[in-house]
Design an enzyme around this catalytic site. Structure first.
Site, short mmCIF file in Angstrom:
data_model
loop_
_atom_site.label_atom_id
_atom_site.label_comp_id
_atom_site.label_asym_id
_atom_site.label_seq_id
_atom_site.Cartn_x
_atom_site.Cartn_y
_atom_site.Cartn_z
N GLU A 84 0.86 -1.19 0.00
CA GLU A 84 0.00 0.00 0.00
C GLU A 84 0.89 1.24 0.00
O GLU A 84 1.87 1.31 0.73
CB GLU A 84 -0.90 0.01 1.23
CG GLU A 84 -1.76 1.27 1.37
CD GLU A 84 -2.65 1.24 2.60
OE1 GLU A 84 -3.09 0.14 2.98
OE2 GLU A 84 -2.90 2.32 3.19
N GLU B 5 -2.64 11.11 3.35
CA GLU B 5 -3.71 10.80 4.30
C GLU B 5 -3.87 11.98 5.25
O GLU B 5 -2.92 12.72 5.52
CB GLU B 5 -3.37 9.55 5.11
CG GLU B 5 -3.63 8.25 4.38
CD GLU B 5 -3.46 7.06 5.32
OE1 GLU B 5 -4.47 6.40 5.64
OE2 GLU B 5 -2.30 6.79 5.71
#
Length: 294
Positions: free
Chosen positions: A167, A172
């Site tokens: 990932e 974020e």
């Protein structure tokens, strides 16, 4: 005398030919495979990323989402992080005025799974290496509970699962910590479940919620370098380990894009969910992929 000069000339010629055959490539060239590669193709060369050209993009023009580029991933199963939203198709996206809007809404009483809806978009195309850049503006800072992300997953996730697929979190954000973004990678060897993820940590960005910013990654076979706004503004670098394998470097195969707003969850809901903040919108101006072609 004539024969002596002729023999000397032949000897000189043979010596020169031998030197030419044994000469290594010049300092401006590197041998690769069966051919010669220019130094600029060295992923560590100063001019390498200046050679990258646009190979794929979505500029979100028009008034509808491209079905050729994106698909919806739906459900309200917590997504491995105890999230509260139900990801639905169509209702929580809008394309207008040159941007994509992903909208998180409150549809129930609040505080429980399914009381919120949102969207999770996956790109239909996958990529290996390149400059990956997403220009986005994060939701207005009004309270706790949102967890927007711009990220990538290995497209073999259906066969090897997470975190073996790898990932890459290009950006974020959690709304209880405004004006701050994060860059993170996950693998079997490095992931948040074990507390071993490789991360930039919190990066201060004062206008994250007010302005559009370019969130990008320079991804090669040797490293991933994350930047904000300009490729010279490198925030976090993760280099391929010296003794690399699928456990610590699953990043040499195709990855696809994801864009979403989660509600609550282990991280996004760490300080609770404020039900007065909905609806909340993340805007994406574009998604672009640049690659150096040889």
């Amino acid at each position: 005398m004539k024969n002596h000069h002729l023999g000397y000339s032949v000897l000189v010629f043979l010596v020169l030919m031998a030197q030419a055959c044994n000469e290594s490539p010049s300092s401006k060239e590197k041998e690769q495979g069966g051919g010669v590669q220019q130094e600029d193709y060295d992923v560590n060369a100063p001019g390498y990323w200046g050679r990258a050209t646009l190979v794929w993009s979505d500029e979100f023009d028009g008034n509808s989402l491209s079905k050729a580029n994106w698909k919806f991933e739906t459900g309200q199963n917590g997504w491995g992080n105890n999230e509260l939203q139900n990801y639905v198709a169509n209702d929580n996206v809008e394309v207008s005025d040159g941007t994509l809007k992903i909208i998180a809404m409150k549809v129930g009483d609040g505080q429980s799974v399914g009381d919120y809806t949102s969207t999770r978009l996956n790109s239909k195309k996958s990529f290996v290496y390149g400059r990956m850049e997403i220009r986005a503006k994060l939701p207005e800072a009004r309270g706790n509970g949102l967890w927007p992300a711009l990220w990538m997953l290995g497209d073999n996730i259906s066969t090897v699962g997470w975190p073996a697929c790898g990932e890459i979190d290009i950006m974020e954000y959690v709304s209880y910590d405004p004006n701050t973004v994060h860059f993170t990678i996950h693998s079997t060897a490095n992931n948040h479940v074990d507390g071993t993820e490789a991360s930039s940590g919190p990066v201060e960005l004062e206008s994250a919620e007010e302005d559009f910013h370019n969130y990008g990654m320079l991804w090669s076979e040797e490293y991933m370098k994350f930047y904000i706004d300009d490729i010279e503004n490198i925030i976090f670098t993760f280099r391929r380990p010296k003794d690399y394998n699928e456990s610590n470097w699953p990043f040499s195969k195709p990855f696809y894009f994801l864009m979403n707003i989660a509600v609550g969850g282990n991280w996004g809901g760490k300080e609770g969910v404020d039900d007065t903040i909905f609806p909340s919108t993340m805007e994406i101006d574009y998604v672009r992929v640049y690659q150096v072609t040889q």
